[in-house]
Enzyme design. Structure first.
Site, PDB file in Angstrom:
ATOM      1  N   HIS A  23      -0.617 -36.907  14.968  1.00  0.00           N
ATOM      2  CA  HIS A  23       1.149 -37.041  15.349  1.00  0.00           C
ATOM      3  C   HIS A  23       1.931 -36.679  16.294  1.00  0.00           C
ATOM      4  O   HIS A  23       2.841 -37.232  16.002  1.00  0.00           O
ATOM      5  CB  HIS A  23       1.466 -38.343  14.122  1.00  0.00           C
ATOM      6  CG  HIS A  23       0.719 -39.001  13.584  1.00  0.00           C
ATOM      7  ND1 HIS A  23       0.540 -40.262  13.938  1.00  0.00           N
ATOM      8  CD2 HIS A  23      -0.553 -39.030  12.830  1.00  0.00           C
ATOM      9  CE1 HIS A  23      -0.246 -41.179  13.552  1.00  0.00           C
ATOM     10  NE2 HIS A  23      -0.646 -40.976  12.301  1.00  0.00           N
ATOM     11  N   GLU A  60      10.299  -5.056   4.048  1.00  0.00           N
ATOM     12  CA  GLU A  60      10.786  -6.693   3.545  1.00  0.00           C
ATOM     13  C   GLU A  60      10.014  -6.458   2.189  1.00  0.00           C
ATOM     14  O   GLU A  60      11.107  -7.092   1.101  1.00  0.00           O
ATOM     15  CB  GLU A  60       9.395  -7.427   4.326  1.00  0.00           C
ATOM     16  CG  GLU A  60      10.137  -7.481   5.911  1.00  0.00           C
ATOM     17  CD  GLU A  60       9.298  -6.751   6.585  1.00  0.00           C
ATOM     18  OE1 GLU A  60       9.256  -7.531   7.935  1.00  0.00           O
ATOM     19  OE2 GLU A  60       8.590  -5.870   6.527  1.00  0.00           O
ATOM     20  N   GLU A 105      -3.696 -10.356  14.780  1.00  0.00           N
ATOM     21  CA  GLU A 105      -3.980  -9.183  14.573  1.00  0.00           C
ATOM     22  C   GLU A 105      -4.999  -7.812  14.798  1.00  0.00           C
ATOM     23  O   GLU A 105      -4.944  -6.741  15.150  1.00  0.00           O
ATOM     24  CB  GLU A 105      -3.140  -8.358  13.150  1.00  0.00           C
ATOM     25  CG  GLU A 105      -2.773  -6.869  13.468  1.00  0.00           C
ATOM     26  CD  GLU A 105      -1.608  -7.482  11.670  1.00  0.00           C
ATOM     27  OE1 GLU A 105      -0.385  -7.412  12.078  1.00  0.00           O
ATOM     28  OE2 GLU A 105      -2.292  -7.068  10.360  1.00  0.00           O
ATOM     29  N   LYS A 155       9.217  -2.327  13.754  1.00  0.00           N
ATOM     30  CA  LYS A 155      10.158  -1.955  13.327  1.00  0.00           C
ATOM     31  C   LYS A 155      10.619  -0.534  13.162  1.00  0.00           C
ATOM     32  O   LYS A 155      11.762  -0.268  12.333  1.00  0.00           O
ATOM     33  CB  LYS A 155       8.860  -1.150  12.082  1.00  0.00           C
ATOM     34  CG  LYS A 155       7.880  -2.419  11.639  1.00  0.00           C
ATOM     35  CD  LYS A 155       7.074  -2.170  10.495  1.00  0.00           C
ATOM     36  CE  LYS A 155       5.859  -3.353   9.815  1.00  0.00           C
ATOM     37  NZ  LYS A 155       4.890  -2.831   8.950  1.00  0.00           N
ATOM     38  N   LYS A 159       0.943  -0.771  -0.199  1.00  0.00           N
ATOM     39  CA  LYS A 159      -0.088  -0.297  -0.055  1.00  0.00           C
ATOM     40  C   LYS A 159       0.596   1.307  -0.344  1.00  0.00           C
ATOM     41  O   LYS A 159       0.707   2.318  -1.017  1.00  0.00           O
ATOM     42  CB  LYS A 159      -0.961  -0.291   1.347  1.00  0.00           C
ATOM     43  CG  LYS A 159      -2.165   1.336   1.265  1.00  0.00           C
ATOM     44  CD  LYS A 159      -3.072   1.342   3.053  1.00  0.00           C
ATOM     45  CE  LYS A 159      -3.729   0.001   1.964  1.00  0.00           C
ATOM     46  NZ  LYS A 159      -5.216  -0.039   2.999  1.00  0.00           N
ATOM     47  N   GLY A 213      -5.302  -3.874   5.073  1.00  0.00           N
ATOM     48  CA  GLY A 213      -4.813  -5.390   4.728  1.00  0.00           C
ATOM     49  C   GLY A 213      -5.123  -7.427   4.316  1.00  0.00           C
ATOM     50  O   GLY A 213      -4.606  -7.737   4.012  1.00  0.00           O
ATOM     51  N   ARG A 214      -5.210  -7.145   6.209  1.00  0.00           N
ATOM     52  CA  ARG A 214      -5.525  -8.667   5.984  1.00  0.00           C
ATOM     53  C   ARG A 214      -6.902  -9.133   5.532  1.00  0.00           C
ATOM     54  O   ARG A 214      -7.415  -9.846   5.628  1.00  0.00           O
ATOM     55  CB  ARG A 214      -5.676  -8.925   7.796  1.00  0.00           C
ATOM     56  CG  ARG A 214      -6.491  -7.923   9.170  1.00  0.00           C
ATOM     57  CD  ARG A 214      -6.339  -8.547   9.962  1.00  0.00           C
ATOM     58  NE  ARG A 214      -6.118  -7.474  11.103  1.00  0.00           N
ATOM     59  CZ  ARG A 214      -6.274  -6.587  11.426  1.00  0.00           C
ATOM     60  NH1 ARG A 214      -4.982  -5.679  10.498  1.00  0.00           N
ATOM     61  NH2 ARG A 214      -6.547  -5.653  11.951  1.00  0.00           N
TER      62      ARG A 214
END
Length: 538
Positions: A378, A206, A347, A506, A200, A261-262
Site C-alpha cells: 500500500h 552516541e 556499510e 563524526k 568496543k 560491529g555489524r
C-alpha cells in the site's frame, strides 16, 4: 570487472529477455532455478537470466579468488587489510572442539569464558536472583549501543518475539537524539533496572552520551557509585575507560578486534537475545548460522545459496545498471530485517576503491530498503510495479508461524507469491483493456484506462521460504546474507570489512558542536555558518 567472462556477460545484458516468454518456453524453469539448503528454499527463477547467462555468472565466480578468500576468512587470516585485522565472526559459532588460534592466543578459551559469564548472568536475571541496590529483582534491561552493537540484537529480538521467556524486559537506546533515552528510562525504576553499555572503544559519542544520561538518571534517583557499579555492565575492549565510567571490571564482557560491529550478534552483543530466548535457544541461533557457514564453505557454486544471491546482485548492479534492492519479509516479526541488512550490505560494500586503494570503475553495493509485507503493497509497491526503475526484490516468507490464525497466514502467503508473480508477468495493454470491458466499461473507457492499469512486468525477484521463523532459521538467514555480502566484495575486489566513510561526518561534528555550545569559534562554509546561526537563534 575486466575479464573475458564479464565481456560475454556485458554482451548478453544487451539482449532482450522476456520472463513471461521464458516461463512459457521452459516448463522446468522454476525447478531449474531453485536451490535448497538446511530446509530453506530459494526460488530464483523470476530473475532476468537464461541458462546461458547463469552459466557465465557461475564461471565468473569460479574464475574469481572466491575459493581462496573464503578459505582465508574461515582460517582467521587478516583479510581486513586496511585495519590489519582478521574477519572471524564465524569463529563465534564454530564447534566447541574446533581449534581456533590467532596470534598465539586460544580463542576457544576466550569465547567459552565470555559465554560462561553471559550464561551465568542470564540465569541470575531470569531466575530473579540478581537484585538491585534496594534488594529488588531486576525487571528491565536498558541496552545502550549504536550501529552493529544495536541493530543486530534489536532486529533478532523482534524477530524471535514468540520465543521470549524472560521476566526481564529489554529496552534499546541508540540514537543520540535525547528523546530516545529520555523516553526509554521515563517509565522505569532505577532500582530494578540493569544497564548494558555496548561499545568496543567505550568512546563512541552516541553510546557514551546516552550512558552518561542514564548514569545521571540513577544518581538523580538517589543511587550512589556503589549502586552504579551494581547496575551497570558493559561489553567493550577498553576496560580502562569502562572502569573510569564506574563499571566494575567483573561486569565487562570482551569485544574482539577480529569481530566487526555489524557481524557481532554472535558475541556478547547478543546478550539481550540470549536473555530473552534462554541459553538453549541462543545456542540454536548459533547452530543455524554454523550450518549455513558449512553450506557456504562446502556446497558447489550452483547450489550455494549465498553465492547464488551474490551473483544475481552483481548481475543487476553491473550488468543491468540497477541501483537499489528491495528486501520484503512477509513476516511482521522480520520488519527490522531490511534495516539490519542495510548496514550489513551498504556499510560493507559501499566503496569506491579496491583493496589496494585504486579507484573502481564499477558500481558496488545497492541501496537496500523495504518493510514487512503487506504494508509495502500500500506504499512503494506502486513504484516496483509501474515505475521505469528496475528494483530487484527478495521476498522472504516463513512457512509455519507461531500464531493460530491460519487463514491470515494463507492470505499473507498468497500476497507474497502474487507480488512476485505480478512483478514478473505484469499486465499488458490488451489485458488491461479486456479487464475494463469485462467490468462493464465502454470501449472508450478501456482505451483511456488501459495505459494506466498496465504494468510492464519483467521485474526480477527471489523468493526465500523458511520452514519457520525459529532461532535456528534466523541464524541461518542472517549468515546467508553475511556470506552474500562477502562474495560480492570478493567479486568487486574490495574490503568489505572496514567503514572509513562513516568517520568524516563524526570528525566534522566536533568543531560544530563546540561552536553550538559556545565552547569555541570556528570558520565553516557559508551554508554551515548559516545553519549554525539559525539554530542558535532558536
Amino acid at each position: 570487472m575486466s575479464s573475458a567472462v564479464w565481456s560475454e556477460l556485458a554482451a548478453l545484458a544487451k539482449a532482450p529477455l522476456n520472463l513471461r516468454q521464458e516461463f512459457a518456453e521452459d516448463p522446468q524453469r522454476a525447478q531449474r532455478f531453485t536451490a535448497k539448503a538446511l530446509g530453506i528454499t530459494l526460488d530464483y527463477s523470476k530473475n532476468l537470466i537464461t541458462q546461458g547467462i547463469w552459466q557465465q555468472l557461475l564461471q565468473l565466480a569460479a574464475q574469481s579468488p572466491l575459493q581462496a578468500k573464503r578459505a582465508a576468512m574461515f582460517a582467521g587470516d587478516k583479510i581486513n587489510n586496511t585495519e590489519d585485522r582478521s574477519v572471524w565472526h564465524v569463529a563465534l559459532r564454530a564447534p566447541a572442539d574446533q581449534p581456533l588460534q590467532l596470534d598465539g592466543e586460544d580463542l576457544q578459551a576466550q569465547i567459552a569464558a565470555c559465554r560462561a559469564q553471559m550464561y551465568a548472568l542470564v540465569e541470575q536475571l531470569n531466575s530473579r536472583r540478581y537484585l538491585g541496590y534496594r534488594g529488588e529483582p531486576i525487571t528491565d534491561l536498558v541496552w545502550i549501543g549504536i550501529g552493529g552493537s544495536l541493530l543486530g540484537p534489536q532486529m533478532a529480538l523482534e524477530a524471535l518475539t514468540p520465543y521470549n521467556q524472560s521476566p526481564v524486559k529489554v529496552h534499546f537506546a541508540g540514537n543520540i537524539d535525547g528523546a530516545v533515552v529520555s523516553d526509554v528510562v521515563k517509565p522505569l525504576n532505577p532500582a530494578t533496572t540493569l544497564v548494558f553499555v555496548a561499545s568496543k572503544s567505550f568512546g563512541t559519542e552516541e553510546t557514551k552520551q546516552n550512558a552518561l544520561a542514564v548514569r545521571q538518571w540513577f544518581l538523580d534517583s538517589g543511587a550512589d557509585k556503589a549502586a552504579i557499579a551494581q547496575h551497570f555492565w558493559a561489553t567493550s575492549s577498553n576496560i580502562k575507560a569502562a572502569a573510569e565510567f564506574g563499571i566494575d571490571a567483573s561486569h565487562i564482557l570482551p569485544m574482539w578486534d577480529w569481530v566487526g560491529g555489524r557481524y557481532s550478534l554472535w558475541s556478547a552483543i547478543g546478550f539481550p537475545l540470549c536473555l530473552t530466548l534462554g541459553v538453549a535457544q541462543f545456542e540454536n541461533l548459533l547452530a543455524g548460522a554454523r550450518d549455513m557457514d558449512t553450506h557456504f564453505r562446502d556446497a558447489p557454486l550452483e547450489q550455494n545459496l549465498p553465492v547464488i544471491l551474490a551473483l544475481l546482485g552483481v548481475w543487476y548492479i553491473n550488468g543491468l545498471g540497477c541501483q537499489a534492492q528491495a528486501l520484503l519479509p512477509y513476516s511482521h516479526y522480520l520488519r527490522l530485517l531490511p534495516s539490519y541488512v542495510q548496514q550489513l550490505d551498504m556499510e560493507s560494500n559501499g566503496k569506491s576503491v579496491d583493496v589496494n586503494g585504486a579507484a573502481l570503475t564499477d558500481a558496488t553495493a545497492p541501496v537496500i530498503w523495504g518493510d514487512a509485507g503487506t504494508n509495502g503493497q500500500h506504499a512503494y509497491h506502486q513504484l516496483l510495479h509501474q515505475s521505469a526503475l528496475a528494483v530487484p526484490a527478495d521476498f522472504i516468507l516463513p512457512v509455519k508461524v507461531s500464531h493460530h490464525l491460519a487463514d491470515h497466514h494463507h492470505r499473507l502467503a498468497a500476497h507474497c507469491f502474487a507480488q512476485s508473480q505480478a512483478l514478473m508477468q505484469g499486465k499488458t495493454i490488451a489485458e488491461a483493456k479486456a479487464e475494463v470491458l469485462a467490468q462493464g466499461g465502454s470501449a472508450a473507457q478501456a482505451e483511456f484506462l488501459a495505459p494506466h492499469k498496465a504494468s510492464p512486468g519483467n521485474k526480477p525477484s527471489n523468493t526465500l521460504l523458511l520452514p519457520e521463523l525459529s532461532p535456528y532459521y534466523l541464524g541461518a538467514l542472517i549468515a546467508l546474507y553475511e556470506h552474500k555480502v562477502f562474495v560480492q566484495g570478493v567479486l568487486w575486489n574490495i574490503n568489505s570489512f572496514d567503514q572509513w566513510g562513516v568517520e568524516l561526518g563524526k570528525q566534522l561534528s566536533t568543531p560544530i558542536y563546540q561552536v553550538l555550545s559556545d565552547a569555541a569559534s570556528h570558520a565553516f562554509d557559508s551554508s554551515t555558518e548559516q545553519l549554525i546561526s539559525q539554530f542558535k537563534q532558536g
